[in-house]
Design a protein around this motif. Structure first.
Motif, PDB file in Angstrom:
ATOM      1  N   CYS A 114      77.584 -42.965 134.005  1.00  0.00           N
ATOM      2  CA  CYS A 114      77.587 -42.506 135.402  1.00  0.00           C
ATOM      3  C   CYS A 114      76.911 -43.526 136.318  1.00  0.00           C
ATOM      4  O   CYS A 114      77.345 -43.743 137.452  1.00  0.00           O
ATOM      5  CB  CYS A 114      76.876 -41.154 135.520  1.00  0.00           C
ATOM      6  SG  CYS A 114      77.732 -39.767 134.750  1.00  0.00           S
ATOM      7  N   SER A 115      75.860 -44.158 135.808  1.00  0.00           N
ATOM      8  CA  SER A 115      75.098 -45.106 136.622  1.00  0.00           C
ATOM      9  C   SER A 115      75.778 -46.465 136.735  1.00  0.00           C
ATOM     10  O   SER A 115      75.331 -47.319 137.498  1.00  0.00           O
ATOM     11  CB  SER A 115      73.688 -45.285 136.032  1.00  0.00           C
ATOM     12  OG  SER A 115      72.995 -44.063 136.006  1.00  0.00           O
ATOM     13  N   ILE A 116      76.826 -46.664 135.968  1.00  0.00           N
ATOM     14  CA  ILE A 116      77.609 -47.894 136.088  1.00  0.00           C
ATOM     15  C   ILE A 116      78.767 -47.698 137.053  1.00  0.00           C
ATOM     16  O   ILE A 116      79.062 -48.567 137.882  1.00  0.00           O
ATOM     17  CB  ILE A 116      78.146 -48.342 134.708  1.00  0.00           C
ATOM     18  CG1 ILE A 116      77.003 -48.924 133.870  1.00  0.00           C
ATOM     19  CG2 ILE A 116      79.266 -49.363 134.864  1.00  0.00           C
ATOM     20  CD1 ILE A 116      77.392 -49.273 132.449  1.00  0.00           C
ATOM     21  N   VAL A 117      79.419 -46.535 136.966  1.00  0.00           N
ATOM     22  CA  VAL A 117      80.638 -46.301 137.749  1.00  0.00           C
ATOM     23  C   VAL A 117      80.386 -46.364 139.253  1.00  0.00           C
ATOM     24  O   VAL A 117      81.031 -47.148 139.977  1.00  0.00           O
ATOM     25  CB  VAL A 117      81.255 -44.929 137.390  1.00  0.00           C
ATOM     26  CG1 VAL A 117      82.407 -44.604 138.335  1.00  0.00           C
ATOM     27  CG2 VAL A 117      81.741 -44.943 135.945  1.00  0.00           C
ATOM     28  N   ILE A 118      79.444 -45.568 139.754  1.00  0.00           N
ATOM     29  CA  ILE A 118      79.209 -45.502 141.197  1.00  0.00           C
ATOM     30  C   ILE A 118      78.739 -46.829 141.780  1.00  0.00           C
ATOM     31  O   ILE A 118      79.295 -47.309 142.775  1.00  0.00           O
ATOM     32  CB  ILE A 118      78.223 -44.362 141.534  1.00  0.00           C
ATOM     33  CG1 ILE A 118      78.878 -43.011 141.232  1.00  0.00           C
ATOM     34  CG2 ILE A 118      77.786 -44.436 142.997  1.00  0.00           C
ATOM     35  CD1 ILE A 118      77.999 -41.815 141.528  1.00  0.00           C
ATOM     36  N   PRO A 119      77.726 -47.489 141.193  1.00  0.00           N
ATOM     37  CA  PRO A 119      77.302 -48.787 141.729  1.00  0.00           C
ATOM     38  C   PRO A 119      78.399 -49.848 141.673  1.00  0.00           C
ATOM     39  O   PRO A 119      78.486 -50.702 142.557  1.00  0.00           O
ATOM     40  CB  PRO A 119      76.119 -49.177 140.826  1.00  0.00           C
ATOM     41  CG  PRO A 119      75.601 -47.896 140.310  1.00  0.00           C
ATOM     42  CD  PRO A 119      76.813 -47.045 140.114  1.00  0.00           C
ATOM     43  N   SER A 120      79.225 -49.785 140.634  1.00  0.00           N
ATOM     44  CA  SER A 120      80.307 -50.763 140.513  1.00  0.00           C
ATOM     45  C   SER A 120      81.329 -50.591 141.637  1.00  0.00           C
ATOM     46  O   SER A 120      81.803 -51.568 142.220  1.00  0.00           O
ATOM     47  CB  SER A 120      80.998 -50.630 139.149  1.00  0.00           C
ATOM     48  OG  SER A 120      80.103 -50.941 138.104  1.00  0.00           O
TER      49      SER A 120
END
Length: 214
Positions: free
Chosen positions: A132-138
Motif C-alpha cells: 500500500c505504501s508503494i502504490v500511492i507514492p508511486s
C-alpha cells in the motif's frame, strides 16, 4: 477464515500506510536542513535581496508555528503579512496539526497490531503495509514527474476553499522565500521516506516469513 485473516491484514496494512505517510510529512516539515540546502541551491538571498539569516529566522517561525499546538499566533520577525495570508497559514496549521494527531493515533494502533501479530508470528500485515505504501507514492511521484505545477495547483484548489494561497509578494514577501521548487523537493522527500518505510516493512516481512518456514 483465511479470507478473513487477509482482510484484517490488509486493513492493518492501511493503518501502517497512514502511519508512514503522516510520519513522512512531519519529518519533512521538521527537516530545516532541507530548506537550508534549497536556500543556498536556489540562491534565495541573491534573488530576493534578503540575507540568509533573515530568511531563516522568518522560515523557522513559520515551521515552529505549524508544528506546535501551543504556538497560537504567527508573527514573522521581519516580514509583513496580510490578513489573507494569516488566514491561509491558519488553515495550513490545521492540516499539519491533523497530521500530528493522525501520526500519534495510527502509530499507537500500528504498534498494538504489530505486538498482537508478532505473538502469532503472522507478518502478513507488513506485506500489505509495504504494498500500500508503494502504490500511492508511486502514483503521486509519476504525477509530479509529469507536471509538478499542475499537481501543486490542483492540490491547493482541492484542499483550500479560497484563493488566499495566491500571495502577492508586495504585501507578503514570505512567498519570495518559499519557491515552488522547495515544495516540490518537500513532496519528493515525503515520497522517499514513505518508500523507505515500505521497503523496511517488506524486508521484515520476508525475513520473518523465511524464519517461520525453517
Amino acid at each position: 477464515m483465511l479470507r478473513c485473516n487477509k482482510i484484517k491484514a490488509f486493513l492493518s496494512g492501511l493503518v501502517g500506510m497512514v502511519f508512514l505517510i503522516s510520519v513522512a510529512v512531519i519529518l519533512t516539515l521538521s527537516c530545516k536542513s532541507l530548506y537550508k540546502a534549497d536556500m543556498r541551491h536556489l540562491r534565495l538571498a541573491e534573488e530576493t535581496g534578503y540575507s540568509e539569516e533573515e530568511i531563516l529566522v522568518n522560515y523557522e517561525e513559520l515551521i515552529d508555528y505549524n508544528l506546535s499546538s501551543f504556538h497560537k499566533e504567527l508573527k514573522f520577525p521581519t516580514f509583513p503579512m496580510s490578513d489573507e495570508a494569516r488566514i491561509h497559514f491558519e488553515e495550513v496549521k490545521v492540516i499539519f496539526q491533523g497530521f500530528l494527531y493522525i501520526m500519534v493515533v495510527s502509530g499507537i494502533l500500528f504498534v498494538l497490531i504489530a505486538i498482537r501479530m508478532a505473538k502469532k508470528s503472522d507478518w502478513l500485515f507488513l506485506k500489505y503495509t509495504g504494498i500500500c505504501s508503494i502504490v500511492i507514492p508511486s502514483v503521486l511521484g509519476g504525477m509530479i514527474a509529469l507536471n509538478w505545477e499542475k499537481v501543486f495547483i490542483t492540490f491547493h484548489e482541492l484542499v483550500f476553499q479560497n484563493d488566499y494561497w495566491l500571495f502577492d509578494p508586495v504585501t507578503d514577501p514570505v512567498i519570495l522565500v518559499l519557491p515552488d521548487e522547495y515544495f516540490m523537493h518537500y513532496a519528493i522527500m515525503i515520497i522517499g521516506i514513505v518508500l523507505l518505510g515500505a521497503g523496511v516493512s517488506l524486508g521484515i516481512y520476508h525475513i520473518k516469513s523465511g524464519e517461520r518456514k525453517q
